[in-house]
Motif scaffolding. Structure first.
Motif, PDB file in Angstrom:
ATOM      1  N   TRP A 191      98.108  -3.516  55.127  1.00 24.15           N
ATOM      2  CA  TRP A 191      97.138  -4.554  55.519  1.00 24.15           C
ATOM      3  C   TRP A 191      97.718  -5.512  56.560  1.00 24.15           C
ATOM      4  O   TRP A 191      97.020  -6.400  57.044  1.00 24.15           O
ATOM      5  CB  TRP A 191      96.714  -5.369  54.291  1.00 24.15           C
ATOM      6  N   LEU A 192      98.998  -5.376  56.865  1.00 24.34           N
ATOM      7  CA  LEU A 192      99.648  -6.317  57.787  1.00 24.34           C
ATOM      8  C   LEU A 192      99.518  -5.833  59.226  1.00 24.34           C
ATOM      9  O   LEU A 192      99.269  -4.660  59.476  1.00 24.34           O
ATOM     10  CB  LEU A 192     101.129  -6.452  57.420  1.00 24.34           C
ATOM     11  N   ASP A 193      99.716  -6.754  60.182  1.00 24.78           N
ATOM     12  CA  ASP A 193      99.696  -6.358  61.590  1.00 24.78           C
ATOM     13  C   ASP A 193     101.006  -6.748  62.260  1.00 24.78           C
ATOM     14  O   ASP A 193     101.993  -7.029  61.577  1.00 24.78           O
ATOM     15  CB  ASP A 193      98.478  -6.954  62.309  1.00 24.78           C
ATOM     16  N   HIS A 218     101.670 -10.517  59.248  1.00 25.11           N
ATOM     17  CA  HIS A 218     100.721 -11.255  58.415  1.00 25.11           C
ATOM     18  C   HIS A 218      99.514 -10.383  58.119  1.00 25.11           C
ATOM     19  O   HIS A 218      99.268  -9.395  58.806  1.00 25.11           O
ATOM     20  CB  HIS A 218     100.257 -12.518  59.143  1.00 25.11           C
TER      21      HIS A 218
END
Lengths: 183, 157
Positions: free
Chosen positions: B18-20, B24
């Motif tokens: 879910w992070l980029d 974050h």
């Protein structure tokens, strides 16, 4: 750059920001991103998952960032554009492999904020599939607070706003979510 | 009679996917989290996957409004406090506060339509489900409404 396995990437990631040309005509609206709905965006109904609409709008926003001058180097120097709010409107489902064409309209701005409106349309029929209204804030990432855009960046977005001034205000903009009772 | 408190069944660790690039939670991942939290409430109302199978109808999201308030990092625990704000025979409006390690990280609001999936159009809820929706709406009627409810993007409460 170091790749973290499995994290979210955008198709424009790593691409250098374009060189701004003061003389170039600015599209109204901007058309900076097209894609084809991939298998990993499908849910158990074989329709595109809700969050993936936001991925597609995010990819279009990333293309917009590179258009105005915000790329990896810009972010590494300590500034970025953060999303403060997003309001999504769903009109149609998307099936695997459908061509999607995104448009982006700059509705309003000040020294620190950008108010954007996106549309997702079918790449062949032009049918309206979804819309997104977004508020972005220019931030000092180290300090973790909003700051004015540098002069050149502000000049770019101001030129885009001017080019978009004649576009009609989209009907959904500014409307909160509500159950609108007809009786 | 349902609890007179916000619905709080959702609890989950932030997933690495879910992070980029910032490390974050990505914008779109907040929508994933919100959807997962709301799905638990819909399940509690008998309006989730099993209902779709048995009744050929489902709750479709037509609008979603996210307000991003704090960054969320790997390893944090996400929770939600969800309120049924409004409902009628065909529509349901949910609002959630999303927390990361107890700190308010976002708010999200969704409007759902009850859709006959074969016909592809909205239909009224069956009586038993309507009764559950009404009971939860009544239980949540006294809960404080956040100041930003009913405001559009860019408007400050």
């Amino acid at each position: 750059m170091t790749e973290t396995p499995g994290r979210i990437t955008t198709p424009h990631e790593g691409r250098l920001a374009s060189t701004w040309d003061d003389a170039a005509t600015i599209d109204a609206p901007l058309r900076l991103h097209e894609t084809t709905a991939p298998p990993e965006w499908m849910d158990y109904n074989d329709h595109m998952s809700e969050s993936c609409f936001l991925l597609a709008f995010g990819d279009s926003a990333d293309a917009f960032f590179r258009f105005i001058g915000v790329d990896e180097a810009y972010r590494a120097a300590g500034h970025s554009l953060y999303t403060s709010q997003t309001h999504l409107h769903h009109r149609q489902e998307v099936a695997l492999g459908e061509p999607l064409a995104m448009t982006l309209q700059l509705l309003d701005l000040d020294r620190r904020r950008l108010h954007l409106y996106h549309e997702m349309r079918h790449g062949e029929t032009d049918a309206l599939i979804a819309m997104a209204e977004q508020l972005l804030v220019h931030v000092d990432t180290e300090a973790g607070r909003s700051v004015d855009m540098p002069q050149d960046l502000y000049a770019h977005v101001s030129a885009i706003r001017q080019a978009h001034a004649a576009l009609p205000q989209p009907a959904v903009v500014g409307h909160p979510i509500a159950i609108r009772h007809s009786n | 009679m349902p609890d007179r408190t916000a619905f709080g069944a959702y609890r989950e660790q932030v997933r690495p996917e879910w992070l980029d690039y910032n490390g974050h939670l990505n914008d779109a991942s907040y929508a994933i989290v919100l959807t997962r939290a709301h799905e638990l409430l819909l399940e509690d109302l008998g309006l989730s996957a099993a209902y779709r199978e048995s009744h050929g109808a489902s709750m479709f999201t037509v609008e979603m409004h996210l307000r991003y308030l704090a960054e969320v990092s790997a390893g944090q625990t996400l929770t939600a406090a969800t309120t049924l704000v409004e409902a009628d025979r065909k529509r349901l409006r949910l609002h959630s506060e999303l927390y990361a390690d107890g700190v308010l990280a976002a708010t999200g609001e969704c409007l759902y339509l009850h859709v006959d999936t074969a016909a592809g159009r909205t239909v009224p809820l069956p009586d038993d489900r309507q009764a559950r929706v009404d009971a939860l709406r009544d239980a949540h009627a006294e809960l404080a409404r956040p100041a930003h409810l009913g405001l559009g993007v860019g408007v400050r409460p």
